[in-house]
Design an enzyme around this catalytic site. Structure first.
Site, mmCIF file in Angstrom:
data_model
loop_
_atom_site.group_PDB
_atom_site.id
_atom_site.type_symbol
_atom_site.label_atom_id
_atom_site.label_comp_id
_atom_site.label_asym_id
_atom_site.label_seq_id
_atom_site.Cartn_x
_atom_site.Cartn_y
_atom_site.Cartn_z
ATOM 1 N N THR A 244 32.081 -4.504 18.347
ATOM 2 C CA THR A 244 31.811 -3.062 18.378
ATOM 3 C C THR A 244 32.422 -2.316 17.201
ATOM 4 O O THR A 244 33.479 -2.717 16.680
ATOM 5 C CB THR A 244 32.392 -2.471 19.674
ATOM 6 O OG1 THR A 244 32.323 -1.035 19.614
ATOM 7 C CG2 THR A 244 33.858 -2.837 19.876
ATOM 8 N N TYR B 61 39.281 -0.314 24.723
ATOM 9 C CA TYR B 61 37.996 -1.005 24.576
ATOM 10 C C TYR B 61 37.910 -1.662 23.192
ATOM 11 O O TYR B 61 37.656 -2.868 23.071
ATOM 12 C CB TYR B 61 36.837 -0.015 24.774
ATOM 13 C CG TYR B 61 35.502 -0.582 24.385
ATOM 14 C CD1 TYR B 61 34.924 -1.606 25.121
ATOM 15 C CD2 TYR B 61 34.821 -0.114 23.256
ATOM 16 C CE1 TYR B 61 33.699 -2.144 24.741
ATOM 17 C CE2 TYR B 61 33.610 -0.639 22.880
ATOM 18 C CZ TYR B 61 33.044 -1.658 23.624
ATOM 19 O OH TYR B 61 31.844 -2.200 23.247
HETATM 20 N N1 UFG Z 1 28.108 12.696 23.939
HETATM 21 C C1 UFG Z 1 27.816 13.991 24.304
HETATM 22 N N2 UFG Z 1 27.342 14.203 25.581
HETATM 23 C C2 UFG Z 1 27.177 13.196 26.484
HETATM 24 C C3 UFG Z 1 27.482 11.855 26.083
HETATM 25 C C4 UFG Z 1 27.955 11.658 24.798
HETATM 26 O O1 UFG Z 1 27.953 14.919 23.521
HETATM 27 O O2 UFG Z 1 26.767 13.473 27.619
HETATM 28 C C5 UFG Z 1 28.582 12.459 22.567
HETATM 29 C C6 UFG Z 1 29.924 11.756 22.524
HETATM 30 O O3 UFG Z 1 30.975 12.675 22.643
HETATM 31 C C7 UFG Z 1 29.853 11.078 21.171
HETATM 32 C C8 UFG Z 1 28.350 10.771 20.999
HETATM 33 O O4 UFG Z 1 27.683 11.591 21.931
HETATM 34 O O5 UFG Z 1 30.228 11.975 20.192
HETATM 35 C C9 UFG Z 1 28.027 9.318 21.315
HETATM 36 O O6 UFG Z 1 28.607 9.022 22.577
HETATM 37 P P1 UFG Z 1 28.173 7.741 23.417
HETATM 38 O O7 UFG Z 1 28.895 7.808 24.708
HETATM 39 O O8 UFG Z 1 26.693 7.645 23.455
HETATM 40 O O9 UFG Z 1 28.682 6.528 22.533
HETATM 41 P P2 UFG Z 1 30.113 6.272 21.878
HETATM 42 O O10 UFG Z 1 30.010 6.641 20.429
HETATM 43 O O11 UFG Z 1 31.214 6.885 22.642
HETATM 44 O O12 UFG Z 1 30.283 4.723 22.067
HETATM 45 C C10 UFG Z 1 29.266 3.813 21.744
HETATM 46 C C11 UFG Z 1 29.451 2.584 22.587
HETATM 47 C C12 UFG Z 1 30.724 1.890 22.207
HETATM 48 C C13 UFG Z 1 30.763 1.657 20.721
HETATM 49 C C14 UFG Z 1 30.525 2.914 19.974
HETATM 50 C C15 UFG Z 1 30.468 2.590 18.516
HETATM 51 O O13 UFG Z 1 29.487 2.922 23.963
HETATM 52 O O14 UFG Z 1 30.742 0.653 22.858
HETATM 53 O O15 UFG Z 1 29.309 3.499 20.401
HETATM 54 O O16 UFG Z 1 29.884 3.573 17.761
HETATM 55 F F1 UFG Z 1 31.978 1.205 20.386
#
Ligand code: UFG
Length: 336
Positions: free
Chosen positions: A123, A147
């Protein structure tokens, strides 16, 4: 690979979101597949008919040892694990148990059985909050949540073990995986998804009242977080290409970022959703979510140069429209 028989691939976590797309990609390319999944975040419904499916844990050593031998496994694609950043902060030991310790058990059984190749689901979270973009594979690994740390430990185990044991490995570092199989054979059904594209498509279909934007005060052009979104089918294709490369060159390991090298903000993703839906999907501006780095964008130069892989779905509108079409198929979280 043409001409030589394809070995049987054990796909751990093959019932889950990314694993199920890898199963499809492998089968489409003619590889025999066996799935092992403990159903902690899936039900087995995405595993195609005819694929041997074992419900169980990768940490169950007798089970794993038995199935590696019984099915004559020649390679492993290892997706099984826990993957929610926020949960890893509140329940860190679950992440070290399910991601690091369980991978250690799998690795020992794999080595004992003489399986020569493993593709590991890593990741972008291993990089933490990077200082420069796009992120290169050699950049500092400073995870900011358990994680990322649990996955980085597994990568280090693989690197150390591959030096002294007879296998090679690929560590594929996913950026933000989204979308669904364009033929709608699989998609995201996880019981606990918190991913933006999934949440946004649910809001678009009125399964939730709105989508929250978690923070607009980041040091980014529009203030919302920037991510590199990759279509799940392109990611699955990269796994098959990585396995082919491991087999072609058993002396080399592969450590590759998997993204398109393009950053999109949360607001840009939601604007693309509005374009796909041809209306404004309700959104609410909220505060920051703990643990979110402001920007993660991959350099995918190594991926493109090393593997026989060209992205086929690198457009956020297609990612969203495939995710939306899949979400439409779900009733009470199950495809119908
Ligand atoms: N976000 C929102 N609203 C929501 C959900 C997410 O604004 O309802 C934002 C988050 O704050 C973040 C972005 O959208 O800024 C992406 O969030 P995600 O939850 O879709 O994904 P993450 O970037 O947190 O994490 C994902 C994977 C991880 C990986 C990571 C690497 O879940 O396993 O991408 O980029 F490590």
């Amino acid at each position: 690979m043409t001409g030589s028989p394809k070995p049987t691939v054990l796909v751990t976590g093959g019932g889950g979101y990314i694993g199920s797309h890898a199963v499809l990609a492998l089968r489409d390319a003619g590889w025999p597949v066996v799935v092992l999944d403990d159903e902690s975040n899936s039900t087995g419904v995405l595993v195609p008919q005819g694929v041997p499916y074992i419900k169980g844990s990768i940490a169950d050593r007798p089970l794993v040892a038995g199935l590696l031998r019984e099915h004559g496994i020649g390679a492993i694609m290892h997706f099984a694990g826990s993957m929610l950043v926020a949960e890893s902060v509140t329940d860190p030991l679950k992440y070290y148990r399910n991601n690091t310790l369980a991978s250690h058990a799998l690795l020992e059984e794999m080595i004992a059985a003489g399986v020569p190749h493993i593709v590991f689901s890593s990741t972008a979270a291993i990089y933490g909050a990077p200082e420069r973009l796009p992120i290169e594979e050699g950049d500092p690994k400073l995870p900011i949540n358990p994680y990322g740390a649990s996955k980085w430990m597994t990568e280090q185990m693989l690197a150390d073990a591959a030096r002294v044991h007879d296998f090679n490995y690929a560590a594929l570092r996913y950026f933000n995986v989204a979308g669904a199989d364009p033929d709608l054979r699989a998609g995201q059904i996880g019981k606990t998804s918190t991913h933006i594209v999934k949440i946004a498509t649910e809001a678009a279909l009125a399964k939730r009242p709105h989508v929250d934007v978690f923070g607009t005060d980041y040091p980014t052009p529009d203030g919302s977080c920037v991510r590199d979104y990759i279509h799940v089918s392109d990611l699955a294709a990269a796994h098959v290409a990585a396995l082919e490369q491991l087999i072609a060159d058993p002396d080399e390991n592969l450590v590759l970022n998997c993204g398109y090298g393009t950053g999109l903000s949360v607001i840009e993703v939601l604007d693309a959703l509005d374009v796909v839906c041809q209306r404004k999907v309700p959104r609410a501006i909220g505060s920051r979510r703990p643990g979110d780095p402001p920007q993660l964008v991959a350099s995918n130069r190594a991926l493109v140069e090393t593997l026989d892989w060209t992205p086929a779905h690198a457009d956020i509108h297609q990612i969203i429209s495939d995710a939306l079409a899949w979400e439409r198929k779900l009733k009470n979280g199950k495809p119908v």
